[in-house]
Design an enzyme around this catalytic site. Structure first.
Site, PDB file in Angstrom:
ATOM      1  N   ASP A 498       1.012  -1.171   0.163  1.00 32.59           N
ATOM      2  CA  ASP A 498      -0.084  -0.002  -0.053  1.00 32.59           C
ATOM      3  C   ASP A 498       0.870   1.101  -0.036  1.00 32.59           C
ATOM      4  O   ASP A 498       2.151   1.227   0.435  1.00 32.59           O
ATOM      5  CB  ASP A 498      -0.842  -0.062   1.394  1.00 32.59           C
ATOM      6  CG  ASP A 498      -1.543   1.123   1.414  1.00 32.59           C
ATOM      7  OD1 ASP A 498      -2.302   1.671   0.513  1.00 32.59           O
ATOM      8  OD2 ASP A 498      -1.428   1.944   2.549  1.00 32.59           O
ATOM      9  N   ASP A 701      -1.620  -0.786   6.009  1.00 34.46           N
ATOM     10  CA  ASP A 701      -1.843  -0.348   7.334  1.00 34.46           C
ATOM     11  C   ASP A 701      -3.223   0.050   7.808  1.00 34.46           C
ATOM     12  O   ASP A 701      -3.311   0.326   8.864  1.00 34.46           O
ATOM     13  CB  ASP A 701      -0.752   0.915   7.737  1.00 34.46           C
ATOM     14  CG  ASP A 701      -1.249   2.086   6.863  1.00 34.46           C
ATOM     15  OD1 ASP A 701      -1.396   1.960   5.832  1.00 34.46           O
ATOM     16  OD2 ASP A 701      -0.971   3.085   7.481  1.00 34.46           O
ATOM     17  N   ASP A 705      -7.234  -1.423   4.134  1.00 31.55           N
ATOM     18  CA  ASP A 705      -6.106  -2.600   3.731  1.00 31.55           C
ATOM     19  C   ASP A 705      -6.549  -4.062   4.078  1.00 31.55           C
ATOM     20  O   ASP A 705      -6.106  -4.998   3.610  1.00 31.55           O
ATOM     21  CB  ASP A 705      -4.853  -2.145   4.003  1.00 31.55           C
ATOM     22  CG  ASP A 705      -4.285  -0.805   3.305  1.00 31.55           C
ATOM     23  OD1 ASP A 705      -4.698  -0.718   2.253  1.00 31.55           O
ATOM     24  OD2 ASP A 705      -3.335  -0.383   3.993  1.00 31.55           O
TER      25      ASP A 705
END
Length: 815
Positions: A498, A701, A705
């Protein structure tokens, strides 16, 4: 579905593990059971009609009872017998609590409970819910049981050595030095010496070596022979044969009238020696957990009624105001309310640089305060601190069973019966084809096959490596929530990150300051930035905080502003020193009639890099463009490069615009950039990467996600992220540093390599030495292995596996 972790007694080899697992899985209501030889625990998933007491009974009937532990708590707040009864009833209502007698006079409660079922804090919470305060007075300290086991084995070993040495030295001395043999034969008649050997060996077998018979023979009678059975049969056969020679020699031919008392007692003593070293080594495998437990403070200074009171850590509650002096450990999780100090968090995150903590900052239990004094409000106590959660994660990972273990389980299920059959065939072969004295050779070879076989090494090969590896990972800031992630990481083909909060810091900062015009006044960027910060101070937008931080860093004095107006979706307008100020996007400037041509060059340059522009105009004239972007973490680029050097593809998945995402991806050099991906689309993106390249790791995080972390073959959550993300992940990177991904991969490689080395040794040892023990070398080389050498070799095999696993404690972080 419930999940419990029970401590199991009496397991000595992989055969025991298989037997316990099969017995548990056969019980109605049990859906899963993972038994770990190294930790001596059973992780059981069950539902009704199965109960904890049922499972304890199953273990007892199988011959490997669940261990009970006794915890003593000091109580306060009781005033009468009804108080004591209330506490006792509350505790006895907990499944698995056997006894809980309360002493009103001594103000203590002694709780006998199935070990591993509850933590001390769980029991304290139940007592607190009854209206009383409890503090742990004594109990099994982490590692104490293994230390006690090692001490007990040491005392038994010393006794066995004292009884064995006279037999061994005189018998072996007589073989090696003929003159010594003749001298001793003249001094002590042979038959008298046999009686002495019988007495000393009997003392060894019914004393220190009694454990082999007490556990091994019942296991054989239950149809489930294990390691103790092999030792009991080997040493017992040598002892019984020698006893017949001593007391009824007429039953045997003259050529077979030899005694093997020294073999019986030396076998038992050598295996006790091996188990002593094994117990010590096992104790060292759990050092990481003990280290983590040792990080916690024992007491804390808490505000109560306007005074500071020193309280044991167990007595702290949520919202207590705690004081931390310079150099003290932070007692519980909390939020700083007063003071400023640097806190050393290296013991939890692996980051060596202390972190500045001030008003509003989060502090964690177990970290160490620096030179300043802090006051903080407790937000997590007892089992709810991050340190306690880390310990639970590590314990759960250490008890995991990897897929590679399935091969070991299939082999060890039949290992001991096969060894016993081979021993029987060996005796038969020697009796049929062996030279004279045929009975002597048959006994020696049969006993040696029983003794040299070692399922212990096979059973310890995987769990000890997992224990040490996951413990070392925790020390380096990597928590394996699921132990099987260790093996799954070994074959990873793609690591997908990410962007925001993972590869980047997750906090916007001013990265560019472009002064377009000084507005016909001698006005530098510091003053212009201070003006922008003064206006943005009235805004709640995250970009406003970035502008304020940048102005503070430059040290400019913010001017007075008035008539501040927020224009949704556009920006801010205000008056400062009688002059109008506009701060916002290009749409705001167009709406307010500002000539935007002067902004174009800066906008194009920032747009090419994916940087968010904030335009500033004064009195309708462009004066400045601020570029705001989420800064890359310092180690992001080096992490990407190392992954690529290891042959792993690197992808970045982001919900940002293509321009912003591609700019970050280009600067990092990632292989694939997927931009504008919605949270639900991240999981689909991972499926595409998996189809194209192979197994995928996802590192994220945020809440958005969580689906991707669950979809990935292995999900790695940044520890600074949300609880939802962490719960969805297989591995947690405590420090939030992407470089920890390399640490996780390095440890996975090291652990799997270590496991394969252990398994290769354990299997090779048995494949090579069992035929040697049976006499395979005798026809060509005249070599027949002594049972005593077989016992020594068997003990060394387990020690070798443990010593090899302990090497993982020296694995470095990122490589």
């Amino acid at each position: 579905m419930k999940n419990i972790r029970l401590s199991v007694e009496g397991m000595s080899c992989a055969s025991c593990v298989g037997r316990v697992e099969r017995a548990l899985l056969a019980h109605n209501g049990v859906s899963g059971a993972q038994v770990n030889l190294a930790t001596q625990t059973a992780e059981i998933q069950f539902e009704a009609p199965a109960t904890i007491l049922d499972l304890s009974d199953v273990l007892t009937r199988t011959g490997y009872p669940a261990r009970n532990e006794t915890l003593v708590f000091n109580l306060s707040g009781m005033s009468c017998a009804s108080c004591a009864g209330r506490v006792e009833r509350a505790l006895l209502a907990m499944p698995g609590v056997m006894r809980a007698p309360v002493s009103l006079v001594a103000e203590t409660v002694q709780i006998v409970v199935v070990a591993g079922l509850y933590t001390a804090q769980d029991l304290i919470d139940v007592i607190k819910a009854s209206g009383y305060t409890a503090v742990l007075a004594k109990g099994d300290a982490p590692g104490a049981r293994k230390a006690d086991e090692a001490r007990h084995l040491k005392s038994q070993l010393i006794l066995a050595l004292a009884l064995t040495l006279p037999v061994f030295l005189i018998e072996m001395g007589g073989h090696l030095i003929p003159s010594f043999h003749h001298w001793f034969a003249m001094l002590v008649p042979a038959q008298i010496w046999r009686f002495v050997q019988f007495a000393l060996t009997l003392a060894v077998l019914i004393g220190p070596a009694r454990v082999f018979f007490v556990k091994g023979i019942p296991a054989l009678l239950r149809g489930g022979p294990e390691m103790n059975t092999l030792v009991a049969m080997g040493a017992g056969a040598a002892f019984v044969y020698s006893t017949v020679v001593t007391f009824a020699p007429a039953l045997l031919p003259a050529s077979a009238q030899f005694v093997y008392f020294e073999a019986a007692c030396v076998i038992a003593t050598l295996i006790l020696l091996g188990r002593y070293f094994e117990a010590r080594a096992k104790g060292r495998t759990g050092e990481a957990i003990r280290h983590l437990v040792g990080l916690g403070a024992k007491s804390a200074r808490v505000e109560q009624g306007g005074h500071l009171v020193e309280l044991p850590i167990e007595a702290l509650s949520i919202d207590d105001i705690v004081h931390a002096r310079p150099g003290e450990k932070i007692a519980v999780d909390g939020v700083v309310t007063l003071g400023e100090s640097y806190v050393d968090e290296s013991m939890m995150t692996g980051e060596p640089v202390p972190v500045l903590k001030s008003d509003g900052a989060i502090v964690r239990a177990g970290t160490v305060n620096g030179n300043g004094a802090l006051m903080y409000r407790a937000t997590g106590v007892g089992a709810n601190t991050q340190l306690a959660q880390i310990i639970r994660m590590v314990e759960a990972a250490q008890g995991a069973k990897l897929p590679i273990q399935s091969l070991v389980d299939r082999i060890t299920r039949v290992f001991v019966p096969v060894v016993m059959a081979l021993s029987f065939l060996t005796v038969c072969a020697w009796l049929i084809w062996g030279p004279e004295p045929v009975l002597q050779y048959a006994l020696v070879a049969g006993v040696c096959v029983l003794i040299i076989a070692c399922p212990c090494a096979m059973g310890l090969a995987t769990p000890t490596s997992i224990m040490v590896g996951t413990g070392r990972a925790a020390e380096l800031g990597v928590l394996f929530r699921k132990g099987d992630a260790l093996q799954a990481l070994e074959g990873v083909a793609v690591v997908a990150f990410d962007k925001t909060g993972t590869l980047t810091v997750g906090r916007p900062e001013v990265s560019d300051i472009v002064v377009i015009s000084r507005d016909k006044v001698n006005c530098d960027e510091t003053e212009l930035l201070a003006l922008a910060a003064a206006v943005e101070a009235q805004s709640e937008h995250p970009l406003a905080r970035a502008i304020e931080r940048a102005a503070e860093a430059l040290g400019g004095a913010c001017p007075e502003v008035e008539d501040v107006t927020s224009l949704t979706g556009l920006g801010m307008k205000a008056i400062s020193n009688g002059r109008s100020v506009l701060i916002g996007n290009i749409a705001l400037m167009v709406q307010e009639g500002v000539e935007t041509f002067a902004f174009q060059e800066a906008l194009e340059a920032l747009g090419a890099r994916g940087v968010t522009p904030v335009l500033v105009a004064r009195d309708g004239a462009p004066v400045m463009v601020l570029g705001i972007s989420d800064q890359l973490r310092p180690t992001s680029k080096s992490t990407v490069q190392v992954l690529q050097r290891r042959g792993i593809k690197v992808a970045m998945i982001s919900g940002d615009t293509p321009a912003a995402a591609n700019a970050v991806g280009h600067s990092l050099g990632v292989d694939t950039v997927l931009a504008g991906v919605l949270p639900a689309g991240k999981a689909d993106a991972l499926v595409g990467l998996r189809d194209a390249y192979g197994p995928v790791v996802f590192v994220g995080d945020g809440i958005n996600d969580a689906p991707a972390l669950a979809e990935a073959d292995i999900g790695l959550a940044v520890g600074t992220g949300t609880d939802v993300a962490i719960e969805s992940a297989d591995v947690v990177l405590v420090a939030g540093d992407p470089q920890a991904v390399l640490t996780a991969l390095t440890l996975s490689d090291a652990v799997m390599r270590n496991i394969k080395q252990n398994l290769f040794w354990a299997f090779s040892y048995n494949v090579i030495l069992i035929p040697v023990a049976a006499g395979a070398l005798y026809p060509n080389f005249g070599i027949l292995l002594s049972p005593m050498l077989g016992a020594g070799a068997m003990a060394l095999s387990s020690i070798f596996v443990l010593a090899n696993a302990l090497r993982l404690r020296r694995v470095a972080g990122t490589i």
